[in-house]
Write a protein that holds these residues in place. Structure first.
Motif, PDB file in Angstrom:
ATOM      1  N   GLU A   1       0.356   4.580  -0.685  1.00 32.04           N
ATOM      2  CA  GLU A   1       0.035   5.569  -0.004  1.00 32.04           C
ATOM      3  C   GLU A   1       0.083   5.588   1.484  1.00 32.04           C
ATOM      4  O   GLU A   1       0.283   6.586   2.244  1.00 32.04           O
TER       5      GLU A   1
ATOM      6  N   ARG B   1      -2.547  10.286 -10.139  1.00 25.72           N
ATOM      7  CA  ARG B   1      -3.875   9.773 -10.916  1.00 25.72           C
ATOM      8  C   ARG B   1      -3.962  10.264 -12.120  1.00 25.72           C
ATOM      9  O   ARG B   1      -3.825   9.779 -12.996  1.00 25.72           O
TER      10      ARG B   1
ATOM     11  N   GLU C   1      -6.703   2.715 -16.115  1.00 27.96           N
ATOM     12  CA  GLU C   1      -7.388   2.789 -14.571  1.00 27.96           C
ATOM     13  C   GLU C   1      -7.256   1.751 -13.710  1.00 27.96           C
ATOM     14  O   GLU C   1      -6.966   1.619 -12.603  1.00 27.96           O
ATOM     15  N   GLU C   2      -7.395   0.550 -14.205  1.00 28.95           N
ATOM     16  CA  GLU C   2      -7.166  -0.720 -13.737  1.00 28.95           C
ATOM     17  C   GLU C   2      -5.809  -0.894 -12.951  1.00 28.95           C
ATOM     18  O   GLU C   2      -5.783  -1.845 -12.108  1.00 28.95           O
TER      19      GLU C   2
ATOM     20  N   GLU D   1       0.703  -1.290   0.014  1.00 33.60           N
ATOM     21  CA  GLU D   1      -0.226  -0.165  -0.208  1.00 33.60           C
ATOM     22  C   GLU D   1       0.823   1.350  -0.151  1.00 33.60           C
ATOM     23  O   GLU D   1       1.217   2.018   0.989  1.00 33.60           O
TER      24      GLU D   1
ATOM     25  N   GLY E   1      -4.896   1.111  -9.315  1.00 35.06           N
ATOM     26  CA  GLY E   1      -5.665   1.144  -7.788  1.00 35.06           C
ATOM     27  C   GLY E   1      -6.486   2.174  -7.304  1.00 35.06           C
ATOM     28  O   GLY E   1      -7.214   2.750  -8.134  1.00 35.06           O
ATOM     29  N   THR E   2      -6.668   2.725  -6.172  1.00 29.70           N
ATOM     30  CA  THR E   2      -7.335   3.426  -5.493  1.00 29.70           C
ATOM     31  C   THR E   2      -6.818   4.444  -5.056  1.00 29.70           C
ATOM     32  O   THR E   2      -5.130   4.765  -4.942  1.00 29.70           O
ATOM     33  N   GLY E   3      -7.109   5.788  -4.966  1.00 26.92           N
ATOM     34  CA  GLY E   3      -6.661   6.920  -4.230  1.00 26.92           C
ATOM     35  C   GLY E   3      -6.129   7.818  -5.371  1.00 26.92           C
ATOM     36  O   GLY E   3      -6.352   7.418  -6.436  1.00 26.92           O
ATOM     37  N   ASP E   4      -5.210   8.460  -4.874  1.00 27.76           N
ATOM     38  CA  ASP E   4      -4.736   9.368  -5.918  1.00 27.76           C
ATOM     39  C   ASP E   4      -3.298   9.061  -6.414  1.00 27.76           C
ATOM     40  O   ASP E   4      -2.643  10.060  -7.165  1.00 27.76           O
ATOM     41  N   CYS E   5      -2.875   8.070  -5.988  1.00 24.54           N
ATOM     42  CA  CYS E   5      -1.527   7.463  -6.586  1.00 24.54           C
ATOM     43  C   CYS E   5      -0.537   8.078  -5.941  1.00 24.54           C
ATOM     44  O   CYS E   5       0.692   8.038  -6.727  1.00 24.54           O
TER      45      CYS E   5
END
Length: 151
Positions: free
Chosen positions: A17, A42, A52-53, A15, A56-60
């Motif tokens: 972030e 992002r 996009e896939e 993770e 992941g999630t968040g702002d990268c």
């Protein structure tokens, strides 16, 4: 012709972030801002063609930088496998002031930093306390289990 190399530390993690947030606090670093004119990493990576896939999630946000420009950039590289063994390289955080500072003062400083880092998500593994040799340090782990020392 000699080329000047820059230094970047790369830490594999699950993770990015989460570790960016921890190490920014631990080192007094800043989350590296995205290149202008992008508001987030992002947005930058999407503009560069990454699907996009894969983001992941968040702002990268996946790196921290020294605001003074002295220390290395640290990039947290997302990898699929979990940490399995002890680090072959670890960070040492020197907060005591060195051996010219009285042992009791150095110990107090290290313990205060340990408590600060524990409140930021680190965990303590062990304390090395040898007044005879003048050594006091704490072996800790960041939120993903990467070892580091505070001395």
């Amino acid at each position: 012709m000699t080329t000047h190399a820059t230094l970047q530390l790369t830490i594999d993690c699950a993770e990015p972030e989460r570790l960016v947030a921890f190490w920014a606090v631990a080192l007094g670093y800043e989350v590296e801002p995205p290149p202008a004119p992008f508001a987030t990493w992002r947005a930058y990576w999407v503009d560069q063609g990454l699907p996009e896939e894969e983001l992941g999630t968040g702002d990268c946000s996946d790196s921290v930088i020294d605001p003074r420009g002295v220390g290395p950039r640290i990039w947290f590289q997302q990898v699929p496998e979990p940490k399995a063994v002890k680090n072959r390289l670890h960070l040492d955080l020197g907060v005591s002031g060195g051996r010219t500072v009285p042992f009791a003062t150095r110990k107090e400083r290290v313990l205060a930093e340990m408590a600060r880092l524990e409140s930021a998500g680190a965990s303590r593994l062990r304390i090395e306390d040898s007044q005879a040799s003048g050594s006091f340090s704490v072996l800790m782990q960041d939120p993903e289990g990467n070892e580091f020392c505070v001395h």
